[in-house]
Design a protein around this motif. Structure first.
Motif, PDB file in Angstrom:
ATOM      1  N   ASN A 286      10.826  -2.717  -3.859  1.00 10.86           N
ATOM      2  CA  ASN A 286      11.292  -2.436  -5.221  1.00 10.86           C
ATOM      3  C   ASN A 286      11.966  -3.634  -5.872  1.00 10.86           C
ATOM      4  OD1 ASN A 286      13.866  -2.650  -4.172  1.00 10.86           O
ATOM      5  ND2 ASN A 286      14.315  -0.470  -4.265  1.00 10.86           N
ATOM      6  N   GLU A 287      11.694  -4.838  -5.402  1.00 15.66           N
ATOM      7  CA  GLU A 287      12.209  -6.120  -5.899  1.00 15.66           C
ATOM      8  C   GLU A 287      13.587  -6.456  -5.350  1.00 15.66           C
ATOM      9  OE1 GLU A 287      12.819  -8.688 -10.041  1.00 15.66           O
ATOM     10  OE2 GLU A 287      11.760  -6.776 -10.086  1.00 15.66           O
ATOM     11  N   TYR A 288      14.366  -5.469  -4.964  1.00 16.07           N
ATOM     12  CA  TYR A 288      15.706  -5.731  -4.452  1.00 16.07           C
ATOM     13  C   TYR A 288      15.835  -5.384  -2.977  1.00 16.07           C
ATOM     14  CZ  TYR A 288      16.595  -5.848  -9.459  1.00 16.07           C
ATOM     15  OH  TYR A 288      16.545  -6.144 -10.794  1.00 16.07           O
ATOM     16  N   SER A 289      14.946  -4.550  -2.481  1.00 11.44           N
ATOM     17  CA  SER A 289      15.022  -4.127  -1.091  1.00 11.44           C
ATOM     18  C   SER A 289      13.662  -3.588  -0.657  1.00 11.44           C
ATOM     19  CB  SER A 289      16.097  -3.047  -0.906  1.00 11.44           C
ATOM     20  OG  SER A 289      15.751  -1.878  -1.631  1.00 11.44           O
ATOM     21  N   VAL A 290      13.558  -3.339   0.646  1.00 13.65           N
ATOM     22  CA  VAL A 290      12.343  -2.761   1.212  1.00 13.65           C
ATOM     23  C   VAL A 290      12.710  -1.467   1.923  1.00 13.65           C
ATOM     24  CG1 VAL A 290      10.533  -3.050   2.949  1.00 13.65           C
ATOM     25  CG2 VAL A 290      11.151  -4.964   1.469  1.00 13.65           C
ATOM     26  N   ASN A 291      11.971  -0.418   1.647  1.00 18.00           N
ATOM     27  CA  ASN A 291      12.150   0.853   2.339  1.00 18.00           C
ATOM     28  C   ASN A 291      11.544   0.703   3.732  1.00 18.00           C
ATOM     29  OD1 ASN A 291      11.547   3.532   3.373  1.00 18.00           O
ATOM     30  ND2 ASN A 291      12.044   4.308   1.336  1.00 18.00           N
ATOM     31  N   GLN A 292      12.408   0.543   4.732  1.00 19.91           N
ATOM     32  CA  GLN A 292      11.918   0.257   6.080  1.00 19.91           C
ATOM     33  C   GLN A 292      11.079   1.399   6.653  1.00 19.91           C
ATOM     34  OE1 GLN A 292      14.578  -1.379   9.017  1.00 19.91           O
ATOM     35  NE2 GLN A 292      15.764  -2.525   7.510  1.00 19.91           N
TER      36      GLN A 292
ATOM     37  N   ASN B 266       0.427  -6.947   6.645  1.00 19.16           N
ATOM     38  CA  ASN B 266       1.397  -8.017   6.370  1.00 19.16           C
ATOM     39  C   ASN B 266       1.133  -8.569   4.965  1.00 19.16           C
ATOM     40  OD1 ASN B 266      -0.978  -9.411   6.809  1.00 19.16           O
ATOM     41  ND2 ASN B 266      -0.088 -10.962   8.148  1.00 19.16           N
ATOM     42  N   ARG B 267       0.705  -7.670   4.085  1.00 16.48           N
ATOM     43  CA  ARG B 267       0.225  -8.073   2.762  1.00 16.48           C
ATOM     44  C   ARG B 267       1.296  -8.761   1.927  1.00 16.48           C
ATOM     45  NH1 ARG B 267      -3.205  -3.460   0.102  1.00 16.48           N
ATOM     46  NH2 ARG B 267      -3.999  -3.534   2.237  1.00 16.48           N
TER      47      ARG B 267
ATOM     48  N   CYS C 223       3.598   2.260   7.864  1.00 16.28           N
ATOM     49  CA  CYS C 223       2.341   1.659   7.431  1.00 16.28           C
ATOM     50  C   CYS C 223       1.937   0.495   8.323  1.00 16.28           C
ATOM     51  CB  CYS C 223       2.478   1.191   5.981  1.00 16.28           C
ATOM     52  SG  CYS C 223       1.096   0.203   5.378  1.00 16.28           S
ATOM     53  N   ALA C 224       2.896  -0.343   8.681  1.00 18.85           N
ATOM     54  CA  ALA C 224       2.577  -1.632   9.293  1.00 18.85           C
ATOM     55  C   ALA C 224       2.452  -1.590  10.812  1.00 18.85           C
ATOM     56  CB  ALA C 224       3.632  -2.664   8.894  1.00 18.85           C
ATOM     57  N   TYR C 225       3.272  -0.802  11.485  1.00 19.31           N
ATOM     58  CA  TYR C 225       3.385  -0.922  12.942  1.00 19.31           C
ATOM     59  C   TYR C 225       2.884   0.319  13.661  1.00 19.31           C
ATOM     60  CZ  TYR C 225       6.532  -4.564  11.320  1.00 19.31           C
ATOM     61  OH  TYR C 225       7.057  -5.654  10.673  1.00 19.31           O
ATOM     62  N   THR C 226       2.031   0.099  14.654  1.00 20.08           N
ATOM     63  CA  THR C 226       1.538   1.199  15.478  1.00 20.08           C
ATOM     64  C   THR C 226       1.013   0.598  16.783  1.00 20.08           C
ATOM     65  OG1 THR C 226       0.070   3.130  15.494  1.00 20.08           O
ATOM     66  CG2 THR C 226      -0.802   1.124  14.507  1.00 20.08           C
TER      67      THR C 226
ATOM     68  N   PRO D  84       0.801  -1.236   0.000  1.00 18.98           N
ATOM     69  CA  PRO D  84       0.000   0.000   0.000  1.00 18.98           C
ATOM     70  C   PRO D  84       0.827   1.277   0.000  1.00 18.98           C
ATOM     71  CG  PRO D  84      -0.081  -1.066   2.144  1.00 18.98           C
ATOM     72  CD  PRO D  84       0.600  -2.028   1.221  1.00 18.98           C
ATOM     73  N   VAL D  85       2.125   1.178   0.321  1.00 23.13           N
ATOM     74  CA  VAL D  85       2.956   2.391   0.358  1.00 23.13           C
ATOM     75  C   VAL D  85       4.139   2.294  -0.602  1.00 23.13           C
ATOM     76  CG1 VAL D  85       2.299   3.100   2.685  1.00 23.13           C
ATOM     77  CG2 VAL D  85       4.173   1.469   2.385  1.00 23.13           C
ATOM     78  N   ASN D  86       4.110   1.306  -1.507  1.00 18.09           N
ATOM     79  CA  ASN D  86       5.168   1.139  -2.507  1.00 18.09           C
ATOM     80  C   ASN D  86       6.561   1.048  -1.866  1.00 18.09           C
ATOM     81  OD1 ASN D  86       3.346   1.327  -4.779  1.00 18.09           O
ATOM     82  ND2 ASN D  86       3.262   3.529  -4.408  1.00 18.09           N
ATOM     83  N   ALA D  87       6.651   0.253  -0.810  1.00 19.35           N
ATOM     84  CA  ALA D  87       7.925   0.132  -0.092  1.00 19.35           C
ATOM     85  C   ALA D  87       8.853  -0.912  -0.697  1.00 19.35           C
ATOM     86  CB  ALA D  87       7.660  -0.214   1.377  1.00 19.35           C
TER      87      ALA D  87
END
Length: 227
Positions: A184-190, A211-212, A196-199, A179-182
């Protein structure tokens, strides 16, 4: 000896086990090499516990978050007890590594954390699986429903055979459904992922809102067919 050590981990509850000899750890960032932690390390034992498949069928907010957070406690228990057994039976030195926190590295600006060692990369070197486009570990039997632990030892153990990738080459479901385009196939923008995920909820409990990338994966449960 290697098979006897494997039995220790399996009997303590690990579903997956592998070994990566220290010779495989090349191009590791300074400070995160196993010998940076324990100079006498000759082998890294990697193991994993399966996450119940049912957690992929419910909202991640409460149930998934709660039981997925229990997994590191169980992994640390196995690492602790197995280390004692290795030292008792095989007269070696064994260093259990925290499966998640605590760790020191934190980039506040980018909200990027790094474990004491990279569990995922150690698991790949130990033949447990390969990394999918989401950067989650993919195992042929359990898919991405695994959490990982590790033990460093001065015992010189042979490495296990690398795994073949089960990631579907042209599949981009994890990338397209973030949902936030994190991803990119090679890495994840933490930073994007964490925001988005943790609160936490109004009661103050930690919750997981997303956890999509794990559940959308066609190989989430490995090569077995989804229920």
């Amino acid at each position: 000896m290697k098979e006897e050590i494997k039995e220790i981990f399996i009997n303590l509850g690990a579903e997956v086990y592998g070994v990566a000899n220290i010779d495989l750890f090349i191009d590791v960032p300074k400070g995160f090499h196993p010998t940076d932690i324990y100079p006498g390390c000759k082998s890294v034992i990697v193991f994993a516990k399966k996450i119940p498949m049912g957690l992929a069928y419910v909202s991640p907010r409460i149930i998934y978050q709660h039981f997925n957070s229990i997994s590191p406690v169980e992994l640390d228990r196995i690492a602790y007890l197995a280390s004692n057994e290795i030292e008792k039976i095989h007269n070696g030195i064994a260093v259990p590594i925290p499966s998640d926190g605590p760790y020191d590295y934190w980039d506040e600006k980018n909200m990027e954390g790094r474990g004491i060692i990279s569990m995922k990369h150690a698991a790949v070197l130990a033949g447990i699986g390969t990394l999918g486009k989401s950067t989650l570990l993919l195992n042929s039997q359990y898919g991405n429903m695994l959490n990982i632990g590790a033990v460093l030892t001065n015992l010189n153990l042979p490495s296990d055979t690398p795994s073949e990738s089960i990631c579907i080459k042209k599949c981009t479901l994890c990338i397209d459904n973030c949902p936030v385009n994190a991803i990119n196939e090679y890495s994840v923008n933490q930073k994007l992922c964490r925001k988005c995920a943790y609160t936490s909820n109004d009661r103050g409990f930690d919750v997981v809102n997303c956890n999509r990338c794990r559940t959308i994966c066609p190989m989430a449960f490995g090569k077995k067919q989804r229920l």
